[in-house]
Design an enzyme around this catalytic site. Structure first.
Site, mmCIF file in Angstrom:
data_model
loop_
_atom_site.group_PDB
_atom_site.id
_atom_site.type_symbol
_atom_site.label_atom_id
_atom_site.label_comp_id
_atom_site.label_asym_id
_atom_site.label_seq_id
_atom_site.Cartn_x
_atom_site.Cartn_y
_atom_site.Cartn_z
ATOM 1 N N LYS A 50 1.709 -9.820 -53.895
ATOM 2 C CA LYS A 50 1.202 -9.353 -55.193
ATOM 3 C C LYS A 50 -0.324 -9.288 -55.224
ATOM 4 C CE LYS A 50 1.582 -12.090 -58.798
ATOM 5 N NZ LYS A 50 2.374 -13.015 -57.964
ATOM 6 N N THR A 59 -2.281 -9.068 -52.636
ATOM 7 C CA THR A 59 -2.692 -8.046 -51.678
ATOM 8 C C THR A 59 -2.632 -6.657 -52.304
ATOM 9 O OG1 THR A 59 -1.854 -9.429 -49.863
ATOM 10 C CG2 THR A 59 -2.240 -7.102 -49.369
ATOM 11 N N ARG A 100 -7.079 -15.152 -60.254
ATOM 12 C CA ARG A 100 -7.173 -16.606 -60.371
ATOM 13 C C ARG A 100 -7.829 -17.191 -59.124
ATOM 14 N NH1 ARG A 100 -1.321 -18.474 -60.747
ATOM 15 N NH2 ARG A 100 -1.083 -16.671 -59.395
ATOM 16 N N LYS A 128 2.109 -22.051 -49.083
ATOM 17 C CA LYS A 128 2.103 -20.735 -49.707
ATOM 18 C C LYS A 128 0.950 -19.867 -49.190
ATOM 19 C CE LYS A 128 1.911 -18.392 -54.185
ATOM 20 N NZ LYS A 128 0.660 -17.636 -53.962
ATOM 21 N N ALA A 161 1.935 -20.384 -62.490
ATOM 22 C CA ALA A 161 2.795 -19.722 -63.470
ATOM 23 C C ALA A 161 4.157 -20.387 -63.599
ATOM 24 C CB ALA A 161 2.980 -18.253 -63.103
ATOM 25 N N PHE A 166 3.405 -15.484 -59.730
ATOM 26 C CA PHE A 166 4.822 -15.400 -59.388
ATOM 27 C C PHE A 166 5.435 -14.121 -59.966
ATOM 28 C CE2 PHE A 166 4.246 -20.163 -59.043
ATOM 29 C CZ PHE A 166 4.257 -20.174 -57.661
ATOM 30 N N PHE A 222 6.022 -2.824 -45.226
ATOM 31 C CA PHE A 222 6.026 -3.579 -43.977
ATOM 32 C C PHE A 222 6.408 -2.623 -42.846
ATOM 33 C CE2 PHE A 222 5.654 -7.104 -46.713
ATOM 34 C CZ PHE A 222 5.451 -8.269 -45.991
ATOM 35 N N TRP A 239 -1.946 -3.679 -46.810
ATOM 36 C CA TRP A 239 -2.241 -4.715 -45.804
ATOM 37 C C TRP A 239 -2.853 -4.069 -44.568
ATOM 38 C CZ3 TRP A 239 -1.350 -6.198 -40.826
ATOM 39 C CH2 TRP A 239 -1.612 -7.540 -40.503
#
Length: 553
Positions: A69, A71, A92, A103, A271, A299, A379, A407
């Site tokens: 998210k 990214t 954030r 994570k 979150a 999230f 991906f 990415w």
């Protein structure tokens, strides 16, 4: 293949004064923290109009397969810049808990990153240290009050204010303090939360200025008397001291992406246990300083998305013009029952089964009457057939699913997504809140459970039922609600993937956070102090004799 930190370290980074100049900021509005970071003093712009478009980025329920998210948020910002727009990203701050745990950070990945990523993911400008210090100062003052005679009649068994630490440390969840005799304080049970779960973190992100910050701190309920009357920071008389410790932390931070798009980073509540968004000040500044403000909710849409719309939007003074839901084909196949180790092979049946999770989030976000765009975070193993299946599926909701290779390509991989978002922002919308401000607490929870999660009912434990009666007597029963729930499922069972239906959400207790202005509903077995995995990310982080960091993703 280069790691995220290797890509970031090889990047050409512009002096932060040049990024500030892009935004039209004056010398008096920036306070440099080194060459590439700055604090912002935007007090003179507090009442500036919110003319920019606001884009909320959220996602499906996260899985070990990854959604990306942040990214996509960063790539979308760079993509908007690449098509000639003036974007400002608002994010954030990362917590050291996930950074040292499993994570990862919160600065994006690949060629869609915020830099300097090592600084941001570690100590940054010291905001979290200030919050930790302020929180634990209050804890020390509470215990000193007990030791010095307890004129407020505080019941040591009913003190709500725990201590905090910005690292995952399960051993500190439940402790006993005051051991060592009469000179060491009053013996009582205590515990630690992670810093991002502190009410001070929630307050910092919801405060508009120092005056508002101090007023909110005064309203914090620290515990109850022996007669079960609430005791606040105002009763203790220490709000001024705590505000002093946060005088710099309240200022948003300015950095940049790899493509030199301005990024404002501030605050970091999780979150799953708090409201999960960056600060009111950061988001407002992004809207005021750019044509397009891109921000995110932590999230999935059931947590950060819902809380942004129900908790933050009324205070922000601006509703989103578009909501972007991020999904990966890998994660959708996992939601459809495909094993994690087999996600790189095509499986249309598993993908079709997992699409229900995406569909539920599309419906829940459309419930707010805001246009929705789906971003497929690409991906390398994604097949044409899988991509086509996702794009055809979202059409039944009147929503476009746009492929984004951020990415691998940064903003250049988000040109189509950027244009789709620009077009979506021009669509008519009429924001409709999920619940009314004067709805009862249980009514608000029921609406979240049935309309956002897809559940059937709520069940309150005996403790929660008793608290609800007490809150009603105190006049707290109509405050907004923050659901503390697992991020991995729409339900409160982390193992229930996909789009479960007709489930019950179990609420074990409520936590009043009057300074933040909401009540937290603790569901299932959610924890406010996480633990580290068997092999923490910290095992891979190192630094050489020249100060070069490795292993930070």
């Amino acid at each position: 293949m280069l790691t995220d930190i290797e890509i970031a370290q090889a990047a050409e980074i512009e002096p932060i004064v040049k990024i500030a100049e892009k935004l039209g900021l004056t010398e008096d509005e920036i306070e440099q923290y080194g060459k590439y970071k700055a604090k912002l003093d935007l007090s003179n712009r507090k009442d500036a109009p919110l003319d920019g478009k606001l884009i909320l980025v959220t996602s499906i329920n996260p899985t070990p397969a990854g959604e990306g998210k942040s990214t996509v948020t960063v790539g979308l910002g760079d993509g908007l810049a690449a098509i000639g727009k003036k974007p400002v990203i608002a994010l954030r701050e990362p917590s050291l808990g996930p950074v040292m745990g499993m994570k990862g950070g919160a600065t994006g990945g690949g060629y869609s990153q915020v830099i300097p990523m090592d600084d941001i993911n570690l100590h940054f400008t010291g905001d979290f240290h200030a919050l930790t210090s302020a929180h634990n100062t209050l804890a020390a003052l509470i215990d000193n009050h007990l030791h010095q005679g307890n004129t407020l009649n505080l019941d040591p068994r009913r003190i709500l204010w725990k201590r905090v630490l910005d690292i995952n440390d399960r051993a500190l969840r439940n402790i006993v303090i005051g051991m060592g005799g009469p000179t060491s304080g009053v013996v009582r049970e205590d515990g630690f939360d992670i810093t991002v779960a502190s009410e001070l973190m929630a307050i910092l992100t919801l405060s508009t200025d120092l005056t508002d910050l101090k007023a909110r701190i005064n309203r914090i309920v620290i515990g109850y008397t022996y007669d079960k009357a609430p005791v606040t920071v105002a009763d203790l008389g220490v709000a001024g001291a705590l505000t002093v410790l946060l005088k710099d932390a309240i200022k948003p931070n300015l950095v940049q992406t790899l493509a030199h798009t301005p990024v404002i980073i501030h605050g970091g509540p999780f979150a799953n246990i708090a409201q999960g968004t960056n600060s009111i000040q950061a988001t407002r500044a992004a809207i005021q300083l750019g044509d397009y403000a891109i921000t995110e909710g932590g999230f999935g849409a059931d947590l950060g998305g819902e809380k942004f719309l129900d908790i933050k939007t009324p205070l922000l003074g601006k509703t989103p013009d578009t909501i972007v839901i991020v999904a990966t084909i890998r994660a959708l196949k996992l939601h459809g029952g495909k094993p994690l180790k087999e996600l790189n092979t095509e499986d249309l049946a598993a993908l079709e089964a997992g699409l229900a999770n995406l569909g539920k989030h599309i419906q829940s976000m459309q419930r707010f009457n805001v246009p929705v765009v789906v971003a497929i975070n690409q991906f390398t193993a994604d097949t044409d057939a899988e991509i086509k299946l996702v794009q055809e599926y979202t059409q039944q909701f009147g929503v476009d699913a746009v492929l984004a290779n951020v990415w691998g390509q940064g903003g250049q991989g988000a040109l189509e997504l950027a244009q789709a978002v620009v077009d979506s922002c021009e669509k008519a919308s009429e924001f409709t809140p999920l619940y009314a401000a004067d709805d009862e607490l249980t009514t608000k929870i029921e609406k979240i459970v049935t309309e956002i999660y897809g559940g059937r009912d709520i069940e309150l434990a005996p403790k929660a039922k008793t608290q609800l009666k007490q809150f009603t007597a105190q006049g707290w029963d109509k405050l907004p609600v923050v659901m503390a729930k697992t991020q991995y499922s729409l339900s409160d069972n982390a193992k229930s993937l996909g789009a479960p239906k007709d489930f019950t959400i179990h609420i074990r207790e409520f936590v009043p956070k009057l300074g933040a202005g909401f009540i937290v509903a603790m569901t299932g077995n959610i924890l406010t102090m996480p633990g580290l995995p068997k092999v923490p990310a910290a095992n891979n982080i190192d630094i050489d004799e020249n100060g070069k960091i490795t292993g930070l993703f």
